[in-house]
Design an enzyme around this catalytic site. Sequence first.
Site, PDB file in Angstrom:
ATOM      1  N   ASN A  28      -9.957   0.264   0.409  1.00  0.00           N
ATOM      2  CA  ASN A  28      -8.491   0.318   0.369  1.00  0.00           C
ATOM      3  C   ASN A  28      -8.039  -0.216  -0.986  1.00  0.00           C
ATOM      4  O   ASN A  28      -8.165  -1.404  -1.254  1.00  0.00           O
ATOM      5  CB  ASN A  28      -7.936  -0.526   1.523  1.00  0.00           C
ATOM      6  CG  ASN A  28      -6.414  -0.539   1.566  1.00  0.00           C
ATOM      7  OD1 ASN A  28      -5.752  -0.122   0.606  1.00  0.00           O
ATOM      8  ND2 ASN A  28      -5.871  -1.021   2.658  1.00  0.00           N
ATOM      9  N   CYS A  74       0.815  -1.227   0.000  1.00  0.00           N
ATOM     10  CA  CYS A  74       0.000   0.000   0.000  1.00  0.00           C
ATOM     11  C   CYS A  74       0.847   1.274   0.000  1.00  0.00           C
ATOM     12  O   CYS A  74       0.333   2.366  -0.234  1.00  0.00           O
ATOM     13  CB  CYS A  74      -0.960  -0.008   1.181  1.00  0.00           C
ATOM     14  SG  CYS A  74      -2.097  -1.388   1.145  1.00  0.00           S
ATOM     15  N   HIS A  99      -2.861   7.182   3.352  1.00  0.00           N
ATOM     16  CA  HIS A  99      -3.306   5.931   2.738  1.00  0.00           C
ATOM     17  C   HIS A  99      -4.732   5.635   3.205  1.00  0.00           C
ATOM     18  O   HIS A  99      -5.027   5.675   4.400  1.00  0.00           O
ATOM     19  CB  HIS A  99      -2.360   4.799   3.140  1.00  0.00           C
ATOM     20  CG  HIS A  99      -2.869   3.455   2.751  1.00  0.00           C
ATOM     21  ND1 HIS A  99      -3.357   3.190   1.504  1.00  0.00           N
ATOM     22  CD2 HIS A  99      -2.977   2.300   3.460  1.00  0.00           C
ATOM     23  CE1 HIS A  99      -3.750   1.931   1.448  1.00  0.00           C
ATOM     24  NE2 HIS A  99      -3.532   1.368   2.622  1.00  0.00           N
TER      25      HIS A  99
HETATM   26  N1  COA Z   1     -18.602  -8.848   9.813  1.00  0.00           N
HETATM   27  C1  COA Z   1     -18.968  -9.180  11.051  1.00  0.00           C
HETATM   28  N2  COA Z   1     -18.099  -9.536  11.991  1.00  0.00           N
HETATM   29  C2  COA Z   1     -16.796  -9.575  11.683  1.00  0.00           C
HETATM   30  C3  COA Z   1     -16.335  -9.247  10.403  1.00  0.00           C
HETATM   31  C4  COA Z   1     -17.302  -8.872   9.438  1.00  0.00           C
HETATM   32  N3  COA Z   1     -16.964  -8.546   8.187  1.00  0.00           N
HETATM   33  N4  COA Z   1     -15.000  -9.360  10.388  1.00  0.00           N
HETATM   34  C5  COA Z   1     -14.626  -9.749  11.600  1.00  0.00           C
HETATM   35  N5  COA Z   1     -15.715  -9.894  12.388  1.00  0.00           N
HETATM   36  C6  COA Z   1     -15.765 -10.303  13.789  1.00  0.00           C
HETATM   37  C7  COA Z   1     -14.596 -11.154  14.209  1.00  0.00           C
HETATM   38  O1  COA Z   1     -14.789 -12.493  13.833  1.00  0.00           O
HETATM   39  C8  COA Z   1     -14.597 -10.964  15.693  1.00  0.00           C
HETATM   40  O2  COA Z   1     -15.570 -11.811  16.271  1.00  0.00           O
HETATM   41  P1  COA Z   1     -15.286 -12.563  17.658  1.00  0.00           P
HETATM   42  O3  COA Z   1     -15.089 -11.475  18.658  1.00  0.00           O
HETATM   43  O4  COA Z   1     -16.522 -13.369  17.823  1.00  0.00           O
HETATM   44  O5  COA Z   1     -14.054 -13.374  17.413  1.00  0.00           O
HETATM   45  C9  COA Z   1     -15.070  -9.526  15.874  1.00  0.00           C
HETATM   46  O6  COA Z   1     -15.705  -9.166  14.645  1.00  0.00           O
HETATM   47  C10 COA Z   1     -13.955  -8.566  16.183  1.00  0.00           C
HETATM   48  O7  COA Z   1     -12.885  -8.836  15.286  1.00  0.00           O
HETATM   49  P2  COA Z   1     -11.639  -7.889  15.174  1.00  0.00           P
HETATM   50  O8  COA Z   1     -10.716  -8.385  14.105  1.00  0.00           O
HETATM   51  O9  COA Z   1     -11.053  -7.650  16.545  1.00  0.00           O
HETATM   52  O10 COA Z   1     -12.404  -6.571  14.694  1.00  0.00           O
HETATM   53  P3  COA Z   1     -11.852  -5.124  14.510  1.00  0.00           P
HETATM   54  O11 COA Z   1     -12.647  -4.164  15.259  1.00  0.00           O
HETATM   55  O12 COA Z   1     -10.354  -5.092  14.686  1.00  0.00           O
HETATM   56  O13 COA Z   1     -12.175  -4.881  12.961  1.00  0.00           O
HETATM   57  C11 COA Z   1     -10.966  -4.802  10.914  1.00  0.00           C
HETATM   58  C12 COA Z   1     -11.612  -5.686  11.979  1.00  0.00           C
HETATM   59  C13 COA Z   1     -10.312  -5.692   9.865  1.00  0.00           C
HETATM   60  C14 COA Z   1     -12.063  -3.975  10.267  1.00  0.00           C
HETATM   61  C15 COA Z   1      -9.943  -3.879  11.591  1.00  0.00           C
HETATM   62  O14 COA Z   1      -9.083  -4.633  12.422  1.00  0.00           O
HETATM   63  C16 COA Z   1      -9.106  -3.124  10.633  1.00  0.00           C
HETATM   64  O15 COA Z   1      -9.608  -2.348   9.843  1.00  0.00           O
HETATM   65  N6  COA Z   1      -7.757  -3.258  10.706  1.00  0.00           N
HETATM   66  C17 COA Z   1      -6.838  -2.565   9.847  1.00  0.00           C
HETATM   67  C18 COA Z   1      -6.759  -3.270   8.550  1.00  0.00           C
HETATM   68  C19 COA Z   1      -6.070  -2.457   7.489  1.00  0.00           C
HETATM   69  O16 COA Z   1      -6.313  -1.296   7.340  1.00  0.00           O
HETATM   70  N7  COA Z   1      -5.204  -3.121   6.724  1.00  0.00           N
HETATM   71  C20 COA Z   1      -4.528  -2.558   5.652  1.00  0.00           C
HETATM   72  C21 COA Z   1      -3.395  -1.716   6.098  1.00  0.00           C
HETATM   73  S1  COA Z   1      -2.451  -1.213   4.713  1.00  0.00           S
END
Ligand code: COA
Length: 322
Positions: free
Chosen positions: A279, A113, A249
């Site tokens: 993204n 990215c 980004h």
């Molecule tokens: N819909 C519903 N629930 C979802 C889900 C979705 N699409 N994706 C994950 N979950 C669930 C998980 O399974 C988890 O459930 P559990 O508690 O029963 O295990 C719960 O939501 C929390 O998961 P978590 O990964 O801790 O959520 P989060 O608040 O961190 O959100 C992201 C997940 C991916 C949206 C977030 O971590 C994120 O945006 N991270 C940065 C990613 C990024 O920008 N990457 C590129 C960088 S260049």
Amino acid sequence: MNYARIAGTGSYLPEKVLTNADLEKMIDTTAEWVVERTGVEERHIAAPGETTCDLSEQAARRALAAAGVEPTDIDLIVLGTTTPDHVFPSVATQLQHRLGCYGGPAFDVQAVCTGFVYALDIANRFIQTGAVRRALVVGADTFTRIINWQDRGTCILFGDGAGAVVLEAASEPGIIDSRLGADGRYKELLWVPAGVSSGYEQTRENAAFVEMRGSEVFKVAVTTLKEIAEQILAANHLTVTDLNWLIPHQANRRILSATAKRLGLPEERMVDCVRTHGNTSAASVPLALDVAVRDGRIQRGDTLLLEGFGGGFTWGAVLLKY
Ligand code: COA
């Protein structure tokens, strides 16, 4: 020493739009969850057969038109991508062929990215040394091709697109400062396990798709985007109040908001295309730049800070007068 300035910007998004309502039919999620956790409402998806080079060509032609230059005026092409059409040759050489501007160097940069920010830094240095006068700098990805559409933790975030700028020699900045970094210890927080040298054969299920530890990536992204902004501003005796626009980004709405808050930057001075682009990896920064140039938010003379962050981890910041 020469300076480099952005002479024109361009971008391209594939036609097909995938909404959160569409995702609800594909995975166990809700549109509300996706918007609340990511800010993404829809993303563009490349059509079957539509490649990174196709998207790059559209964005490049628009940047060339905006700059008022012909392809044959381009001396160098640097293109950030993680999703090239082929293992080789590079997308940059094929883009050169499409545009018909033969002879100058053309190469891809792989910084996920941060690819566009790396490419812009490199092109800037070519111009500073006088090696070239005019460069085409592209960030383009068909990132959804390496997404596992069964993985609800990743497939909600990403989209496809391309952005480009024409960078040309100038007697004053232009690009004021540019800084890159990387830390390979973070490899497995965000990666595609399969690859050319380690083998494409599926050593384990879904090894050819993006794997991400989302909440850990989130924390490092916010900390890094804040730190690199503060470092480049301090090194140039500026503060956030001197910035007209921050163009980070476009990873995730919550990452953008947290970064702005930690920097003390009002969100109205941050370009945010997350809602409609998702993204788009290397395309995200030049896409957001082009959107804000074309809708009139960014004006000539504005001070901009572009920031990248991506797998590796890699990061980079470019401070410039538009
Ligand atoms: N819909 C519903 N629930 C979802 C889900 C979705 N699409 N994706 C994950 N979950 C669930 C998980 O399974 C988890 O459930 P559990 O508690 O029963 O295990 C719960 O939501 C929390 O998961 P978590 O990964 O801790 O959520 P989060 O608040 O961190 O959100 C992201 C997940 C991916 C949206 C977030 O971590 C994120 O945006 N991270 C940065 C990613 C990024 O920008 N990457 C590129 C960088 S260049």
